[in-house]
Each structure stands twice: as structure tokens, then as C-alpha cells.
Design a protein around this motif. Structure first.
Motif, short mmCIF file in Angstrom:
data_model
loop_
_atom_site.label_atom_id
_atom_site.label_comp_id
_atom_site.label_asym_id
_atom_site.label_seq_id
_atom_site.Cartn_x
_atom_site.Cartn_y
_atom_site.Cartn_z
N ASN A 249 69.75 30.42 7.25
CA ASN A 249 70.20 29.17 7.84
C ASN A 249 69.15 28.61 8.78
O ASN A 249 68.43 29.37 9.44
CB ASN A 249 71.51 29.38 8.62
CG ASN A 249 72.72 29.50 7.72
OD1 ASN A 249 73.18 28.51 7.16
ND2 ASN A 249 73.22 30.71 7.57
N GLY A 264 84.47 29.05 13.07
CA GLY A 264 84.61 29.58 11.72
C GLY A 264 85.64 30.68 11.71
O GLY A 264 85.95 31.29 12.74
N LYS A 270 80.09 34.53 11.51
CA LYS A 270 79.63 34.09 12.83
C LYS A 270 78.86 35.19 13.55
O LYS A 270 77.76 34.96 14.06
CB LYS A 270 80.82 33.64 13.70
CG LYS A 270 81.60 32.46 13.16
CD LYS A 270 82.60 31.93 14.15
CE LYS A 270 83.58 32.97 14.64
NZ LYS A 270 84.43 33.53 13.57
N LEU A 400 80.78 27.88 10.18
CA LEU A 400 80.58 28.61 8.93
C LEU A 400 81.86 28.50 8.13
O LEU A 400 82.93 28.94 8.58
CB LEU A 400 80.22 30.07 9.22
CG LEU A 400 78.79 30.24 9.76
CD1 LEU A 400 78.63 31.57 10.48
CD2 LEU A 400 77.77 30.13 8.63
N TYR A 411 83.32 33.12 1.22
CA TYR A 411 82.50 32.77 2.38
C TYR A 411 81.05 32.54 1.96
O TYR A 411 80.34 33.50 1.64
CB TYR A 411 82.57 33.90 3.42
CG TYR A 411 84.00 34.26 3.79
CD1 TYR A 411 84.76 33.45 4.60
CD2 TYR A 411 84.59 35.42 3.28
CE1 TYR A 411 86.07 33.77 4.92
CE2 TYR A 411 85.89 35.76 3.60
CZ TYR A 411 86.64 34.92 4.42
OH TYR A 411 87.94 35.25 4.73
N TYR A 413 78.58 31.50 3.88
CA TYR A 413 77.69 31.85 5.00
C TYR A 413 76.63 30.78 5.28
O TYR A 413 75.57 31.10 5.83
CB TYR A 413 77.01 33.21 4.77
CG TYR A 413 77.96 34.32 4.43
CD1 TYR A 413 79.01 34.65 5.29
CD2 TYR A 413 77.81 35.05 3.25
CE1 TYR A 413 79.90 35.67 4.98
CE2 TYR A 413 78.70 36.07 2.93
CZ TYR A 413 79.73 36.38 3.80
OH TYR A 413 80.61 37.39 3.49
N THR A 414 76.89 29.55 4.91
CA THR A 414 75.93 28.47 5.15
C THR A 414 76.40 27.60 6.30
O THR A 414 77.52 27.06 6.27
CB THR A 414 75.75 27.61 3.88
OG1 THR A 414 77.05 27.19 3.42
CG2 THR A 414 75.05 28.41 2.80
N LEU A 415 75.57 27.45 7.29
CA LEU A 415 75.92 26.70 8.49
C LEU A 415 76.09 25.22 8.16
O LEU A 415 75.26 24.62 7.47
CB LEU A 415 74.80 26.88 9.52
CG LEU A 415 75.15 26.73 11.00
CD1 LEU A 415 76.16 27.79 11.42
CD2 LEU A 415 73.88 26.86 11.83
#
Length: 438
Positions: A249, A264, A270, A400, A411, A413-415
Motif C-alpha cells: 500500500n 476497518g 489494520k 481497509l 479482505y 488488504y488495499t488501503l
């Protein structure tokens, strides 16, 4: 000034510990020598705070990575030589001759192994010196590079005229008794200071080769240190260094926008993201490779985290009170004017929702006013976001996400920018069929 990172932070980020599973130290501990391991310990214990020193060390690692060196000395032979050289010997030829003769006589009469150990040590030391000289002769270090002074120092030490007889040695195992006495006196007395300096250069070589090898294998890159006054950190791709196929990210914090407010769901990533950031900051101050790309950072005075704050039964501290004391300690350091990186994962999760809301809003807004520091603060209390926008400048909001595949959460996991409205706790409880079991 020493870089500040207290025990709580080191444990939160799992930075140190030769015997701790998956520690960041162990990730880089691929050295071959005990001296190299001691040097690695020292580097992890003392991150740097001077941008020139950080960039110089970083450029040395980059040079070794480009050259793809392997450790040039046989490990077992080096250890034998190192053990031998660490012991003292006589201060003149007659004393060394007499001591060596006694060892040889003991070997013949009572099968004492001291003479064999002495000979093995001398042979190993001679072998190491010759191998090291071949390595040094083959070094081609660009003039003015960060490693040029160390390379020149090594070559100068090995060019000592008193070592000339070593370079022409053939079969080390065929040393005569008189040669054994001569070289023992030379290596452990006459040239003792020079030999210790040569060993120090070997230990540095060991660390440079080991760390740069890890960087190459794991596709790490090198951060560029900036003066403290610039107050910024940025990277185009940050990930956790110990995770295979970790999602990367981008992140950027500055004096104008110095606090990331992160939301998130549980399991959205996080804590892993925050640990990735903290680890990258710590390694970057060491001049080590980082699991990030195009990273630039202003040097800081230290790093504080609050991720896994335990209660303290012996002192009667509840989890919430332990959290409060942790925030107090960080607030003290921030208010003293130190330039810090601060990471708080789920502030005040040990108390009721109303108090957690009020405290999170007040503390986050107060921290945001310290523009010389940068902060990442996460929370499940997403209601804090909107009033925080009104009360504090310099805050960026990100989350997230959780993507629902029917009733099953996924999930990525990409901001993403903004504040999440994910509320999937009861759905997850339902998926596990807990209520039906009861």
C-alpha cells in the motif's frame, strides 16, 4: 542522540530476538561469524539519527547487493581461526618456543590435544588471511563510494610487510615446528592489533553480505533519509517484510497532513499495516533494506507503538488503565518537542463505547496538533471520524475494506480513502453458527 524505541514498541513490532520466532532480527540474521552476529545485534540496538550516516550505510548494502558477493571464507575454518586468535600467547620468541614445545611434548607423551589445537588454529588463520587477501585484491570499489574507505582500510591492513611470508605459504598443514612458533608469535603478539582490525573488517563484510542477500532474495529496496526539518515520510508500496505475497500500500505523511485515521473491520489488516509501517521506519533508520518502494523519510527522534498493551496483574492495572498509561507516556514524549513516529492500534478498546468514543476523539485531535510528529491511529469506533474532521486539521482518513461474497467476508488488504461503514461482526458470528450451538 540515540533513537528512541522502548520495550513495548520493540515487542509490538517483533523487531529483536535471536530466539523469537519470525522476529525481524532473525529475518536478517544470515551471518556466518559470531563477530558478525554481535555487529548485527549492535545495529539493531542502535538505529541512526543522522541522515548522512543512514544513507552511507544504505549505499554500502546496495553496493554489496549489486556485486552479489558471497561470504569469501569457509565458516568452520574461520571459527577455528577466530577461537585461536582470541587467545593470548607469549610476548617473545623464547617464550612462545617453550610453550609450543611443552604442548608438543604433551601430545607425544600423554596424547594432550593442545598442540593439535594450536596447529589447527595457526593453519586456519593463515588460510583465512590468504583467502581474504584474494577477496580484497578482487574488490573494485568506485572512488568516493561509501564503502571505499573500508575497502582501502582492509587492503592497507593486508599490505603490512610483516605479512609477506604468509602470502607465499603453500601447504599450511606441512608447517614445521619452527614455522609454527614463528607464525604463532606473529599473529597473536606482533600483529595482534592489526589482526583484530582485520577481523573487524571481516565482521562488517559478513553483515553487508548477509543483509544485502536478504534484500535481493525478498525484493526489498532502500529508503532515502532526509533532514529532520522536512517532516515527511512517503512510500509507493509498503508491505510486511515477513509475509510472503504481502499486499503493498502507498502511504504519505507530512507536516501538513501528519495523522492517518484508520478504520476497518477485524481481520481487515489494520494491525498488519501499522506494524509494516513501524518496521519500515525502524529498519530505515538503521540504513537497512525495507519492504517498501521509493521510500523517503525525515529522520525522527524515535518510534512509539501501542498495539498489544497487556494488563499488569501484579500492579493491579486493568487493560484500560494500561492503555491510559501508555498514551500518557507517548503524550509526554510528544509534548517535550521530540520528533516522533507514533502508532496506536484501537485506542481505548478496554473501556465502554461512550468513554472510548470521547477519549479517542479528544486524544486524536490533540495529537494531530503536533505537526513535527506523524501518527497512525486506528479504531473500530467509526463515529469518531466525522467530528474529528471538524475538530482537527491535518488528518487523512483511510480504511481497509471488507468485501462480502454472499455471507462470507473477503479482505483485499488495499488501503482506500475515507471511513468505513463495515459492520460484519454479527454476520461472522452467524457464519460460525455459535448461537445455534447454544
Amino acid at each position: 542522540m540515540a533513537f528512541i524505541a522502548d520495550k513495548q514498541t520493540l515487542e509490538d513490532l517483533n523487531l529483536l530476538g535471536k530466539f523469537k520466532p519470525h522476529s525481524i532480527y532473525n529475518l536478517f540474521n544470515k551471518v556466518h561469524t559470531t563477530g558478525g552476529e554481535r555487529l548485527l545485534d549492535a545495529m539493531f540496538a542502535q538505529p541512526l539519527t543522522d541522515p548522512e550516516a543512514i544513507n552511507a550505510r544504505s549505499s554500502i548494502f546496495q553496493y554489496f547487493q549489486q556485486q552479489a558477493f558471497t561470504f569469501p571464507l569457509p565458516t568452520s575454518v574461520f571459527r577455528t581461526a577466530e577461537n585461536y586468535l582470541s587467545m593470548g600467547t607469549g610476548t617473545n620468541f623464547p617464550a612462545v618456543f617453550a610453550a609450543t614445545f611443552r604442548k608438543k611434548a604433551g601430545a607425544a607423551l600423554v596424547h594432550d590435544e593442545q598442540f593439535a589445537a594450536l596447529k589447527a588454529g595457526v593453519v586456519a588463520a593463515l588460510h583465512i588471511l590468504q583467502s581474504l587477501r584474494r577477496f580484497a585484491d578482487a574488490l573494485r570499489v568506485p572512488e568516493g563510494s561509501a564503502y571505499s574507505n573500508e575497502a582501502a582500510s582492509l587492503k592497507t591492513l593486508l599490505a603490512d610487510r610483516r605479512l609477506e611470508s604468509v602470502w607465499g605459504m603453500g601447504d599450511h598443514a606441512a608447517l614445521s615446528f619452527m614455522q609454527l612458533v614463528k607464525y604463532d608469535l606473529l599473529l597473536r603478539h606482533t600483529l595482534r592489533d592489526a589482526v583484530e582490525k582485520i577481523l573487524e573488517r571481516v565482521y562488517h563484510l559478513d553483515v553487508y553480505i548477509a543483509v544485502s542477500g536478504v534484500a535481493k532474495d525478498r525484493l526489498f529496496s532502500y529508503a532515502r533519509a532526509l533532514p529532520k526539518t522536512q517532516h515527511r515520510v512517503s512510500t509507493t508500496a509498503l508491505r510486511h517484510p515477513a509475509l510472503a505475497n504481502a499486499v503493498a500500500n502507498a502511504l504519505s505523511l507530512s507536516a501538513e497532513c501528519n495523522l492517518l485515521f484508520l478504520t476497518g473491520a477485524n481481520m481487515a489488516g489494520k494491525s498488519t499495516f501499522m506494524k509494516s509501517f513501524g518496521i519500515a521506519i525502524y529498519l530505515a533508520h538503521m540504513g537497512f533494506p525495507v519492504a517498501a518502494e521509493n521510500m523517503e523519510f525525515s529522520v525522527r527522534d524515535g518510534l512509539f507503538s501501542s498495539i498489544n498493551v497487556p494488563d499488569n496483574l501484579s500492579l493491579g492495572y486493568s487493560h484500560f488503565y494500561a492503555e491510559v498509561l501508555r498514551v500518557k507516556a507517548v503524550a509526554q514524549a510528544v509534548s517535550e518537542g521530540k520528533d516522533l513516529v507514533v502508532i496506536f492500534d484501537e485506542l481505548f478498546k478496554g473501556t465502554n463505547v461512550k468513554d472510548a468514543y470521547d477519549a479517542t476523539l479528544a486524544v486524536t485531535a490533540a495529537f494531530a496538533a503536533y505537526r513535527n510528529c506523524c501518527f497512525i491511529i486506528s479504531t473500530h469506533i467509526i463515529e469518531v471520524g466525522e467530528p474529528l474532521k471538524q475538530q482537527a486539521a491535518g488528518v487523512q482518513f483511510a480504511f481497509l475494506p471488507t468485501v462480502m461474497d454472499g455471507p462470507v467476508p473477503r479482505y483485499p488488504y488495499t488501503l482506500q480513502a475515507g471511513i468505513t461503514n463495515d459492520r460484519h461482526g454479527m454476520m461472522i458470528i452467524g457464519n460460525e453458527r455459535i448461537l445455534e450451538m447454544m
